[in-house]
Design a protein around this motif. Structure first.
Motif, PDB file in Angstrom:
ATOM      1  N   PRO A  83       1.277  -1.083   0.025  1.00 60.98           N
ATOM      2  CA  PRO A  83       0.400   0.279  -0.333  1.00 60.98           C
ATOM      3  C   PRO A  83       0.710   1.316  -0.214  1.00 60.98           C
ATOM      4  O   PRO A  83       1.878   1.651   1.397  1.00 60.98           O
ATOM      5  CB  PRO A  83      -0.317  -0.257   1.177  1.00 60.98           C
ATOM      6  CG  PRO A  83      -1.338  -1.509   1.485  1.00 60.98           C
ATOM      7  CD  PRO A  83       0.820  -2.345   1.345  1.00 60.98           C
ATOM      8  N   GLU A  84       0.585   1.907  -0.396  1.00 57.31           N
ATOM      9  CA  GLU A  84       1.572   3.413  -1.006  1.00 57.31           C
ATOM     10  C   GLU A  84       1.182   4.619   0.261  1.00 57.31           C
ATOM     11  O   GLU A  84       2.839   4.758   0.294  1.00 57.31           O
ATOM     12  CB  GLU A  84       1.092   4.261  -2.549  1.00 57.31           C
ATOM     13  CG  GLU A  84       2.339   4.946  -3.023  1.00 57.31           C
ATOM     14  CD  GLU A  84       2.411   5.890  -3.663  1.00 57.31           C
ATOM     15  OE1 GLU A  84       1.369   5.302  -5.086  1.00 57.31           O
ATOM     16  OE2 GLU A  84       2.785   6.918  -4.912  1.00 57.31           O
ATOM     17  N   ASN A  85      -0.096   4.955   0.474  1.00 62.12           N
ATOM     18  CA  ASN A  85      -0.083   5.228   1.663  1.00 62.12           C
ATOM     19  C   ASN A  85      -0.467   5.157   2.675  1.00 62.12           C
ATOM     20  O   ASN A  85      -0.865   4.980   3.623  1.00 62.12           O
ATOM     21  CB  ASN A  85      -0.350   6.649   1.424  1.00 62.12           C
ATOM     22  CG  ASN A  85       0.478   7.924   0.223  1.00 62.12           C
ATOM     23  OD1 ASN A  85       1.512   7.734   0.908  1.00 62.12           O
ATOM     24  ND2 ASN A  85       0.250   7.948  -0.823  1.00 62.12           N
ATOM     25  N   MET A  87      -1.394   2.263   4.721  1.00 67.54           N
ATOM     26  CA  MET A  87      -1.127   1.263   6.570  1.00 67.54           C
ATOM     27  C   MET A  87       0.034   2.383   7.551  1.00 67.54           C
ATOM     28  O   MET A  87       0.638   2.563   7.694  1.00 67.54           O
ATOM     29  CB  MET A  87      -0.557   0.323   5.765  1.00 67.54           C
ATOM     30  CG  MET A  87      -0.877  -0.212   5.442  1.00 67.54           C
ATOM     31  SD  MET A  87      -0.697  -1.962   4.986  1.00 67.54           S
ATOM     32  CE  MET A  87      -1.875  -3.420   5.022  1.00 67.54           C
ATOM     33  N   LYS A  88      -0.069   3.971   6.121  1.00 66.13           N
ATOM     34  CA  LYS A  88       0.880   4.788   7.417  1.00 66.13           C
ATOM     35  C   LYS A  88       0.099   5.087   8.803  1.00 66.13           C
ATOM     36  O   LYS A  88      -0.893   5.111   8.582  1.00 66.13           O
ATOM     37  CB  LYS A  88       1.354   6.159   5.986  1.00 66.13           C
ATOM     38  CG  LYS A  88       2.617   5.532   5.216  1.00 66.13           C
ATOM     39  CD  LYS A  88       2.929   6.684   4.006  1.00 66.13           C
ATOM     40  CE  LYS A  88       3.466   6.017   2.895  1.00 66.13           C
ATOM     41  NZ  LYS A  88       4.033   7.119   2.240  1.00 66.13           N
ATOM     42  N   TRP A  89       0.684   6.092   9.399  1.00 69.94           N
ATOM     43  CA  TRP A  89       0.578   6.033  10.781  1.00 69.94           C
ATOM     44  C   TRP A  89      -1.217   6.787  10.326  1.00 69.94           C
ATOM     45  O   TRP A  89      -2.520   7.304  11.246  1.00 69.94           O
ATOM     46  CB  TRP A  89       1.524   6.580  11.725  1.00 69.94           C
ATOM     47  CG  TRP A  89       1.027   6.988  12.790  1.00 69.94           C
ATOM     48  CD1 TRP A  89      -0.348   6.966  13.121  1.00 69.94           C
ATOM     49  CD2 TRP A  89       1.731   6.310  14.102  1.00 69.94           C
ATOM     50  NE1 TRP A  89      -0.035   7.075  15.168  1.00 69.94           N
ATOM     51  CE2 TRP A  89       1.181   6.540  15.430  1.00 69.94           C
ATOM     52  CE3 TRP A  89       2.841   5.739  14.656  1.00 69.94           C
ATOM     53  CZ2 TRP A  89       1.362   6.505  16.898  1.00 69.94           C
ATOM     54  CZ3 TRP A  89       2.898   5.757  15.853  1.00 69.94           C
ATOM     55  CH2 TRP A  89       2.621   5.926  16.958  1.00 69.94           C
ATOM     56  N   GLY A 120       4.350  -5.138   3.897  1.00 63.60           N
ATOM     57  CA  GLY A 120       3.445  -4.193   4.709  1.00 63.60           C
ATOM     58  C   GLY A 120       4.368  -2.308   5.049  1.00 63.60           C
ATOM     59  O   GLY A 120       5.262  -2.610   5.637  1.00 63.60           O
ATOM     60  N   HIS A 121       3.701  -1.521   5.163  1.00 63.52           N
ATOM     61  CA  HIS A 121       4.645  -0.201   4.531  1.00 63.52           C
ATOM     62  C   HIS A 121       4.008   1.015   5.666  1.00 63.52           C
ATOM     63  O   HIS A 121       2.844   1.895   5.353  1.00 63.52           O
ATOM     64  CB  HIS A 121       4.786   0.176   4.005  1.00 63.52           C
ATOM     65  CG  HIS A 121       5.726   1.545   3.197  1.00 63.52           C
ATOM     66  ND1 HIS A 121       7.320   1.697   3.390  1.00 63.52           N
ATOM     67  CD2 HIS A 121       5.457   2.868   2.593  1.00 63.52           C
ATOM     68  CE1 HIS A 121       7.336   2.951   3.405  1.00 63.52           C
ATOM     69  NE2 HIS A 121       6.459   3.565   2.664  1.00 63.52           N
ATOM     70  N   THR A 122       4.525   1.886   6.725  1.00 60.12           N
ATOM     71  CA  THR A 122       5.435   1.692   7.550  1.00 60.12           C
ATOM     72  C   THR A 122       5.072   1.731   8.855  1.00 60.12           C
ATOM     73  O   THR A 122       3.876   2.600   8.703  1.00 60.12           O
ATOM     74  CB  THR A 122       6.521   2.363   6.704  1.00 60.12           C
ATOM     75  OG1 THR A 122       7.231   1.747   8.453  1.00 60.12           O
ATOM     76  CG2 THR A 122       6.057   3.800   6.648  1.00 60.12           C
ATOM     77  N   THR A 275      12.167  -2.287  -2.256  1.00 59.89           N
ATOM     78  CA  THR A 275      11.435  -1.968  -1.754  1.00 59.89           C
ATOM     79  C   THR A 275      10.534  -0.400  -1.974  1.00 59.89           C
ATOM     80  O   THR A 275       9.419  -0.438  -2.250  1.00 59.89           O
ATOM     81  CB  THR A 275      11.479  -1.233  -0.044  1.00 59.89           C
ATOM     82  OG1 THR A 275      12.498  -0.403   0.239  1.00 59.89           O
ATOM     83  CG2 THR A 275      11.367  -2.826   0.401  1.00 59.89           C
ATOM     84  N   GLU A 276      11.440   0.183  -2.811  1.00 66.11           N
ATOM     85  CA  GLU A 276      10.594   0.910  -3.165  1.00 66.11           C
ATOM     86  C   GLU A 276      10.507   1.667  -4.900  1.00 66.11           C
ATOM     87  O   GLU A 276      11.348   3.180  -4.974  1.00 66.11           O
ATOM     88  CB  GLU A 276      10.569   2.594  -2.546  1.00 66.11           C
ATOM     89  CG  GLU A 276       9.574   1.882  -1.676  1.00 66.11           C
ATOM     90  CD  GLU A 276       9.688   2.816  -0.041  1.00 66.11           C
ATOM     91  OE1 GLU A 276       9.827   4.097  -0.605  1.00 66.11           O
ATOM     92  OE2 GLU A 276       9.498   2.882   1.013  1.00 66.11           O
ATOM     93  N   LEU A 277      11.242   1.210  -5.747  1.00 64.15           N
ATOM     94  CA  LEU A 277      12.208   0.899  -7.219  1.00 64.15           C
ATOM     95  C   LEU A 277      11.882   1.968  -7.646  1.00 64.15           C
ATOM     96  O   LEU A 277      10.329   1.881  -7.947  1.00 64.15           O
ATOM     97  CB  LEU A 277      12.601  -0.112  -7.769  1.00 64.15           C
ATOM     98  CG  LEU A 277      13.520  -0.034  -8.975  1.00 64.15           C
ATOM     99  CD1 LEU A 277      14.594   0.395  -8.389  1.00 64.15           C
ATOM    100  CD2 LEU A 277      13.512  -1.961  -9.209  1.00 64.15           C
TER     101      LEU A 277
HETATM  102  C1  XIL Z   1       5.248   8.840  -0.904  1.00 63.67           C
HETATM  103  C2  XIL Z   1       3.939   8.470  -2.188  1.00 63.67           C
HETATM  104  O1  XIL Z   1       4.558   7.392  -2.709  1.00 63.67           O
HETATM  105  C3  XIL Z   1       3.840   9.840  -1.925  1.00 63.67           C
HETATM  106  O2  XIL Z   1       1.843   9.035  -2.244  1.00 63.67           O
HETATM  107  C4  XIL Z   1       2.800  10.459  -0.785  1.00 63.67           C
HETATM  108  O3  XIL Z   1       2.649  11.352  -1.145  1.00 63.67           O
HETATM  109  C5  XIL Z   1       4.914  10.182   0.076  1.00 63.67           C
HETATM  110  O4  XIL Z   1       5.042   9.340   0.426  1.00 63.67           O
HETATM  111  N1  XIL Z   1       9.624   7.079   0.842  1.00 63.67           N
HETATM  112  C6  XIL Z   1       8.713   6.418   1.293  1.00 63.67           C
HETATM  113  C7  XIL Z   1       7.246   6.555   0.856  1.00 63.67           C
HETATM  114  O5  XIL Z   1       9.010   5.646   2.389  1.00 63.67           O
HETATM  115  O6  XIL Z   1       6.338   6.263   2.235  1.00 63.67           O
HETATM  116  C8  XIL Z   1       6.819   6.934  -0.040  1.00 63.67           C
HETATM  117  O7  XIL Z   1       5.607   7.407  -0.848  1.00 63.67           O
HETATM  118  C9  XIL Z   1       8.550   8.052  -0.781  1.00 63.67           C
HETATM  119  C10 XIL Z   1       9.908   7.989   0.006  1.00 63.67           C
END
Ligand code: XIL
Length: 453
Positions: A83-85, A87-89, A120-122, A275-277
């Motif tokens: 999940p891109e956003n 699961m963030k706090w 899961g992130h993060t 993890t985020e390539l």
């Molecule tokens: C980014 C998302 O891709 C954006 O949609 C959001 O606005 C900001 O965060 N490092 C990370 C990710 O660990 O969670 C970030 O994702 C990019 C940098």
């Protein structure tokens, strides 16, 4: 006493899922091709990675799950999602003690319905952190951190193969120091260890990762992370994996010692994951960089998978750098072919990127300046395909203040201002333009503009 009560069992999504699958008999697996005898080259990223014992994932946004081209590409090509956003706090616990899992659950449900695994992130990160967390005193912050970790991990127990327990806790540059954050500043260096110990207790079966950027080659920052992981392993602090975000662009290219750096971490006895390539660029140069990264992971036995940070370029957090494997029309780019060939062990040079068809919009700006004030006129021109909405981002000179605008809505009065279309002028035919304007005080000449559609 660790025996879970019935309530906690049924509070976990995994338990509900087992019941649901048992009831329907439905077991779905996609992205993995069953092979017998000599393996034929697989034709999707997920299937090819699976043949190499790895996953190939994408960051996914819940709000795109209703778009068929997006979902088709996700379902066809990938066998892991992050999940891109969602699961963030700030997404899960915006107000203290009140958890909202709806959007994250949508992604997890989608993944599980297609046999994909989930990262899961993060759990603990200084960004996308609700304000109340920073306002807590140390003792309350410790309780809140541990409660957040425990509640989220229990909710997803059995659903998540790896968790980014702590994200980006180290500073950039040469200090190797920790980054200032509410956690660091109030709980001290021990917060990372505490987070990992809490995470292990919450879900003993999830792999627990530390995740960061600018740690992709050997440098002061990655050395500091290395020292921490090494110390954790020596003292028995639970850690299973290290995530390398791998956001690359010309200012921050793929390091020449990328593979060696992955390997030295793996040698500590942890898995490594990309993890985020994303790699900004296009064509052959971008493809070659993607090939280098893929081959590096394949060369390191404990590199268990790769996740790209988005699917089509225009949904990337760095959209203007076109850093992903699919273009805005979901056409496979040269970078895609390079990754697939690398996963399949091949050397074939990828074909070039498909010609751009719907290449968004361009914008130009003209400013009429007078003593103390100005009017800016922005022309938004569609590329070779029609557009249905647009955003023009104007960077104003310092001291310029917008007092009014027309044919658009604006996000701010000064600095970087995003103008989005009004209802009547979002649609622009291929090659055609529309105009909007703004009026301000101070000096507006010298403003610059970029366009996204
Ligand atoms: C980014 C998302 O891709 C954006 O949609 C959001 O606005 C900001 O965060 N490092 C990370 C990710 O660990 O969670 C970030 O994702 C990019 C940098």
């Amino acid at each position: 006493m660790s025996t879970p009560t019935l309530r906690t069992i049924f509070a976990s999504r995994a338990a509900r899922k087992v019941l649901a699958l048992a009831a329907t008999g439905a077991v779905v697996a996609t992205g993995v091709v069953a092979l017998s005898g000599t393996a034929a080259a697989a034709t999707t990223l997920g299937a090819s990675a699976a043949e190499r014992g790895r996953y190939f994932g994408a960051a996914v946004a819940a709000n795109h799950l209703g778009e068929s081209a997006y979902v088709n590409t996700l379902n066809t090509e990938f066998n892991s999602v992050t999940p891109e956003n969602e699961m963030k706090w700030d997404a899960l616990e915006w107000s203290q003690g009140s958890f909202n899992f709806a959007n994250a659950d949508r992604i997890v449900n989608h993944a599980q319905g297609r046999g994909m695994s989930v990262r899961g992130h993060t759990l603990v990160w200084h960004q996308q952190l609700p304000g109340w967390v920073g306002g807590l005193a140390a003792a309350q912050l410790r309780t809140a951190m541990n409660n957040h970790i425990t509640t989220v991990m229990r909710h997803y127990q059995g659903d998540i193969h790896s968790w980014d327990v702590v994200n980006e806790a180290f500073q950039d540059g040469n200090s190797g120091a920790r980054r200032s954050s509410p956690f660091q500043d109030k709980l001290g260096n021990g917060f990372i260890e505490e987070a990992f110990r809490t995470a292990r207790a919450a879900d003993p079966n999830a792999k627990l990762c530390y995740n960061d950027y600018n740690t992709d080659g050997q440098n002061a920052k990655s050395n500091a992370v290395y020292a921490m992981v090494s110390d954790f392993k020596a003292r028995g602090v639970p850690i299973d994996c290290v995530g390398f975000q791998s956001h690359f662009n010309p200012q921050s290219p793929v390091p020449s010692d990328y593979r060696a750096n992955l390997q030295r971490f793996a040698n500590l006895g942890v898995d490594v994951q990309i993890t985020e390539l994303d790699i900004e660029g296009s064509g052959t140069a971008q493809a070659n960089n993607y090939r280098t990264v893929t081959e590096a992971c394949l060369a390191v036995t404990r590199c268990t998978g790769i996740t790209v940070w988005g699917i089509p370029d225009h949904y990337s957090w760095r959209a203007s750098g076109t850093p992903l494997l699919f273009d805005r029309n979901y056409q496979k780019k040269a970078a895609y072919t390079a990754v697939l060939n690398a996963l399949n062990g091949g050397q074939t040079d990828p074909p070039d990127d498909p010609p751009p068809t719907g290449d968004g919009c361009t914008a130009t700006i003209s400013t009429n300046q007078w003593q103390g004030g100005f009017v800016g006129t922005v022309r938004v021109t569609a590329g070779s395909a029609a557009i249905t909405s647009w955003t023009a981002t104007v960077t104003l000179p310092s001291g310029a203040t917008i007092v009014g605008n027309w044919n658009s809505t604006r996000s701010a009065n000064s600095g970087t201002v995003r103008f989005t279309n009004a209802t009547h002028n979002g649609a622009v035919a291929a090659g055609q333009f529309t105009e909007f304007g703004y009026q301000g005080t101070g000096t507006g000449s010298g403003a610059t503009v970029t366009c996204a559609a």
